[in-house]
Structures are given as structure tokens and as C-alpha cells.
Scaffold this active site. Structure first.
Site, mmCIF file in Angstrom:
data_model
loop_
_atom_site.group_PDB
_atom_site.id
_atom_site.type_symbol
_atom_site.label_atom_id
_atom_site.label_comp_id
_atom_site.label_asym_id
_atom_site.label_seq_id
_atom_site.Cartn_x
_atom_site.Cartn_y
_atom_site.Cartn_z
ATOM 1 N N SER A 36 46.260 27.894 48.138
ATOM 2 C CA SER A 36 45.286 28.619 47.308
ATOM 3 C C SER A 36 44.830 27.760 46.138
ATOM 4 O O SER A 36 45.649 27.291 45.361
ATOM 5 C CB SER A 36 45.894 29.900 46.725
ATOM 6 O OG SER A 36 46.512 30.653 47.708
ATOM 7 N N HIS A 68 42.156 31.417 52.525
ATOM 8 C CA HIS A 68 43.269 30.553 52.897
ATOM 9 C C HIS A 68 42.886 29.443 53.886
ATOM 10 O O HIS A 68 43.746 28.777 54.430
ATOM 11 C CB HIS A 68 44.451 31.380 53.432
ATOM 12 C CG HIS A 68 45.352 31.911 52.349
ATOM 13 N ND1 HIS A 68 46.443 32.711 52.613
ATOM 14 C CD2 HIS A 68 45.320 31.761 51.014
ATOM 15 C CE1 HIS A 68 47.036 33.017 51.474
ATOM 16 N NE2 HIS A 68 46.371 32.456 50.485
ATOM 17 N N GLU A 190 56.138 40.252 42.789
ATOM 18 C CA GLU A 190 57.432 40.648 42.264
ATOM 19 C C GLU A 190 57.299 41.806 41.269
ATOM 20 O O GLU A 190 56.259 41.995 40.637
ATOM 21 C CB GLU A 190 58.097 39.472 41.516
ATOM 22 C CG GLU A 190 58.446 38.305 42.396
ATOM 23 C CD GLU A 190 57.221 37.535 42.876
ATOM 24 O OE1 GLU A 190 56.223 37.452 42.126
ATOM 25 O OE2 GLU A 190 57.253 37.045 44.020
HETATM 26 I I1 8IG Z 1 48.717 32.676 43.950
HETATM 27 O O1 8IG Z 1 52.850 35.880 41.115
HETATM 28 C C1 8IG Z 1 50.418 33.632 43.744
HETATM 29 N N1 8IG Z 1 51.287 33.678 44.735
HETATM 30 N N2 8IG Z 1 55.447 35.724 44.849
HETATM 31 N N3 8IG Z 1 54.131 35.811 42.954
HETATM 32 C C2 8IG Z 1 54.327 35.411 44.236
HETATM 33 N N4 8IG Z 1 53.440 34.697 44.912
HETATM 34 C C3 8IG Z 1 52.307 34.380 44.278
HETATM 35 C C4 8IG Z 1 52.035 34.749 42.962
HETATM 36 C C5 8IG Z 1 53.010 35.515 42.267
HETATM 37 N N5 8IG Z 1 50.828 34.276 42.649
#
Ligand code: 8IG
Length: 269
Positions: A36, A68, A190
Site C-alpha cells: 500500500s 493493492h 487492532e
Molecule cells: I495501511 O493500523 C495499515 N495496515 N494491523 N493496523 C494493521 N494493519 C494496518 C494498519 C493498522 N494500517
């Protein structure tokens, strides 16, 4: 050994054979996985040799998430190396199994790749990092409960993130900090409590990729460099809610810097 066509090694051999045929190149030196925010520099990395849709290659899948990517670029770098550039990856949360997650790494290994660059977008646990900050991965914590290894494969993980490549990346951009990447299973982001847990465990970044790929790369004996783009503060680090559209927007805003960084790195690899 009772190899079947869909065992992971056979599938990687099959994919490698198709890449050899379609790109007309016997082997490769480097592989990059652009996550990303990291894809915009892909076509500036060298002279194009081939541009293959990943979904057409054995064992690969079209990425599940908009933004993606999903191509394999084969190119010759300015220093004459052959590079495989994957714009897109299969994530563990897609539930295709860990072998699908690391299939690109295994295919690259079959083609002779010895240096792997893994990039991703991640949540920042360290409050000093604003969205748009690239961070070199110095180590990881795998909280997925999964492994790409099969059977009693006791590989050493003490220098998974090749120290010489960390140093090289810091020479390319001395402003880059280093951090420990924590891979969660996802796909949900999370909770604030999980982010606090990651922090007390020594984590600086939270994400849903990369650690499993790094394990497979070490099994294959590759040197590995990782760089995360902080696209958002991890949950609870600020009072902002997490939003996939904002994650994409932060990646787009950082794109020119990331493109320059990857190009400069490829120039010294
Ligand atoms: I872009 O805040 C991205 N990918 N687990 N947590 C998790 N994956 C992510 C995050 C994030 N931001």
C-alpha cells in the site's frame, strides 16, 4: 518425495518456469514487493522486460483489495540487475493459506533471487511518526500464529532483516528511523488495547503482511530489507478512527517520496 502439482515447491517451480518463458529471462537477482502506497515508482525502476498479470501465473491470485495492484513487472535496473517487482500480494486474511501468502517469495527464490525488498503500509505505534513516514524494519514479531514452514524446519531468525541492508537503506536516506513490525492476522484493525500490547512487546508498527514473507525468504536463504509506510496512527495512538480510504490517501500523498526512495535503493542493491 511424493510431489503433487499443488505442493508449494512444485507450484513455485511452475510459476518460475512460466515467468522464464513469458519474460524471456532465465533468472533474476532482486525481488521487490510493493505494498500500500509503494506502487507508483514501479515503472521508474529500470528498463521494462515484461509486465505480467499476477492472476495469470500459477499459484498467484488477483489481490482482494482495491488499491493493492496485481502485476509482476520484470525489469533491468540501471546497474544491470534483473528485478521482479510484485505490485500486490496475497494477505493471510484472504484465507488462501500461508503457502499462498509466500508464493511470490518462493517463486522469486526459484528464479535465483538473493535479495528481497518487502514494503507495506502499516499503523504507527510510535506516536512520533506522522502518516507519510517511511520506517525501516529492524525486526518483527509474528502474532499470526502461523508459519510458512512445513515440518521440523528450525531456521535461525536472528538476522532476518539483514543488518547490512538496514545500513544501506539508512545511507540512502539518513532521516529514516527503524522499527519493529508486528504482524497481526487482520483483517480488522487492532483495538487500542492490542496496540498497547504491541507497544509493550517492543513493537513500533502494526500491519497484516510481511513477517510471514520474511520467514519464507530466510528459509530460502535470501537477504531481506523491509520498509513500512506509516499510513495511519495505530488505534488509540490518536483519537482518530481508522479508515481504509484515509490509509489509501496517505499512501497517495507519500507516493513521490516513496518512489524516489525505492529508485535510489534499487540503484545501490
Ligand atoms: I495501511 O493500523 C495499515 N495496515 N494491523 N493496523 C494493521 N494493519 C494496518 C494498519 C493498522 N494500517
Amino acid at each position: 518425495m511424493n510431489a503433487t502439482v499443488d505442493d508449494p515447491t512444485s507450484l513455485a517451480l511452475e510459476a518460475a518456469a512460466q515467468i522464464r518463458t513469458q519474460a524471456g529471462t532465465a533468472s533474476a537477482d532482486l525481488a521487490l514487493v510493493l505494498g500500500s502506497g509503494w506502487k507508483s515508482g514501479a515503472d521508474q525502476l529500470g528498463t521494462p522486460v515484461a509486465d505480467l498479470p499476477l492472476g495469470d501465473l500459477p499459484g498467484f491470485h488477483i489481490p482482494a483489495v482495491a488499491g493493492h495492484g496485481g502485476r509482476l513487472l520484470v525489469l533491468t535496473t540501471p546497474t544491470g540487475k534483473t528485478a521482479l517487482v510484485f505490485t500486490g500480494r496475497t494477505h493471510f486474511y484472504e484465507e488462501r493459506g500461508v503457502d499462498a501468502v509466500v508464493h511470490g517469495v518462493r517463486t522469486a527464490a526459484e528464479l535465483g533471487v538473493t535479495t528481497l525488498v518487502l514494503t507495506n503500509g502499516a499503523g504507527g505505534v510510535n506516536p512520533a511518526w506522522a502518516p507519510g513516514q517511511p520506517v525501516i524494519i529492524s525486526d518483527h514479531i509474528n502474532l499470526t500464529g502461523a508459519s510458512p514452514l512445513h515440518g521440523p524446519t528450525f531456521i535461525d531468525m536472528s538476522t532476518t532483516w539483514t543488518p547490512a541492508l538496514v545500513a544501506l537503506a539508512q545511507q540512502v536516506d539518513p532521516s529514516l528511523p527503524t522499527g519493529v513490525y508486528v504482524q497481526f492476522r487482520g483483517p480488522q484493525y487492532e483495538t487500542p488495547a492490542e496496540v498497547r500490547m504491541a507497544r509493550v512487546l517492543g513493537g513500533d508498527l502494526v500491519g497484516m503482511s510481511t513477517a510471514l514473507e520474511a520467514i519464507a525468504a530466510r528459509e530460502a536463504g535470501m537477504d531481506v530489507l523491509g520498509i513500512s509506510l506509516v499510513t495511519n496512527a495505530a488505534a488509540g495512538v490518536t483519537d482518530q478512527p481508522l479508515d481504509h480510504a484515509e490509509v489509501i490517501a496517505a499512501g497517495e500523498a507519500a507516493a513521490p517520496r516513496l518512489a524516489g526512495l525505492v529508485r535510489d535503493l534499487v540503484g545501490v542493491l
